[in-house]
Design a protein around this motif. Structure first.
Motif, mmCIF file in Angstrom:
data_model
loop_
_atom_site.group_PDB
_atom_site.id
_atom_site.type_symbol
_atom_site.label_atom_id
_atom_site.label_comp_id
_atom_site.label_asym_id
_atom_site.label_seq_id
_atom_site.Cartn_x
_atom_site.Cartn_y
_atom_site.Cartn_z
ATOM 1 N N ALA A 41 0.837 -1.205 0.000
ATOM 2 C CA ALA A 41 0.000 0.000 0.000
ATOM 3 C C ALA A 41 0.867 1.248 0.000
ATOM 4 C CB ALA A 41 -0.934 -0.008 1.201
ATOM 5 N N TYR A 42 1.960 1.223 0.763
ATOM 6 C CA TYR A 42 2.893 2.354 0.792
ATOM 7 C C TYR A 42 3.504 2.584 -0.578
ATOM 8 C CZ TYR A 42 7.370 4.689 1.360
ATOM 9 O OH TYR A 42 8.439 5.517 1.203
ATOM 10 N N ALA A 43 3.952 1.509 -1.227
ATOM 11 C CA ALA A 43 4.573 1.632 -2.548
ATOM 12 C C ALA A 43 3.578 2.185 -3.573
ATOM 13 C CB ALA A 43 5.110 0.282 -3.007
ATOM 14 N N LYS A 44 2.339 1.736 -3.486
ATOM 15 C CA LYS A 44 1.302 2.225 -4.401
ATOM 16 C C LYS A 44 1.049 3.719 -4.177
ATOM 17 C CE LYS A 44 -3.549 1.436 -5.523
ATOM 18 N NZ LYS A 44 -4.767 0.698 -5.140
ATOM 19 N N GLN A 45 0.965 4.125 -2.937
ATOM 20 C CA GLN A 45 0.723 5.532 -2.606
ATOM 21 C C GLN A 45 1.904 6.408 -3.019
ATOM 22 O OE1 GLN A 45 -2.181 6.357 -1.595
ATOM 23 N NE2 GLN A 45 -1.945 8.452 -0.972
ATOM 24 N N LYS A 46 3.124 5.919 -2.775
ATOM 25 C CA LYS A 46 4.312 6.673 -3.145
ATOM 26 C C LYS A 46 4.393 6.854 -4.652
ATOM 27 C CE LYS A 46 9.265 7.032 -2.426
ATOM 28 N NZ LYS A 46 9.274 8.262 -3.131
ATOM 29 N N LYS A 47 4.065 5.814 -5.402
ATOM 30 C CA LYS A 47 4.079 5.906 -6.862
ATOM 31 C C LYS A 47 3.072 6.957 -7.329
ATOM 32 C CE LYS A 47 3.255 3.282 -11.043
ATOM 33 N NZ LYS A 47 2.711 2.055 -11.618
ATOM 34 N N SER A 48 1.906 6.964 -6.719
ATOM 35 C CA SER A 48 0.871 7.931 -7.074
ATOM 36 C C SER A 48 1.329 9.357 -6.772
ATOM 37 C CB SER A 48 -0.410 7.614 -6.305
ATOM 38 O OG SER A 48 -1.376 8.596 -6.510
ATOM 39 N N LEU A 49 1.966 9.563 -5.619
ATOM 40 C CA LEU A 49 2.439 10.895 -5.255
ATOM 41 C C LEU A 49 3.609 11.342 -6.132
ATOM 42 C CD1 LEU A 49 2.183 10.719 -1.380
ATOM 43 C CD2 LEU A 49 0.739 12.021 -2.945
ATOM 44 N N ASP A 50 4.473 10.400 -6.518
ATOM 45 C CA ASP A 50 5.581 10.746 -7.407
ATOM 46 C C ASP A 50 5.062 11.181 -8.779
ATOM 47 O OD1 ASP A 50 7.445 10.255 -5.474
ATOM 48 O OD2 ASP A 50 7.952 8.240 -6.203
#
Length: 102
Positions: free
Chosen positions: A66-75
């Motif tokens: 979930a963290y990786a998905k959120q970070k990708k979205s924010l990037d």
């Protein structure tokens, strides 16, 4: 035709956040179930802990995904050209603050 957002986007995003908490609980419960099954199968009491650790590991894995998905979205959002002007202005403002400190 204008690019419209889905009708239930807020509801889907809220459910996605809620599903993380539910998936953590379910992962630990499934791990405990595996541990109990191993305990009944082998008769060794410590095999229950193997299942508990498997469940905790699965829960941690879910959080990381979930963290990786959120970070990708924010990037992706940070690299959006609509926000480059504001980003440049913020960097200029931060540089001015650094000059004021000394």
């Amino acid at each position: 035709m204008k690019n419209e957002e889905p009708k239930f986007k807020k509801l889907v995003n809220a459910a996605d956040g809620l599903s993380l908490g539910i998936s953590m609980v379910v992962a630990v419960l499934i791990g405990v179930g595996i541990g109990i099954g191993l305990q009944k199968l082998t008769g060794a009491w410590w095999t229950l802990w193997i299942g508990v650790f498997i469940g905790i590991g699965a829960a941690i894995s879910n959080v990381y995904k979930a963290y990786a998905k959120q970070k990708k979205s924010l990037d992706e959002l940070a690299n959006d050209p609509r926000y480059t002007y504001k980003k440049e202005q913020q960097e200029k403002y931060d540089a001015e603050d650094e000059d004021d400190k000394y």
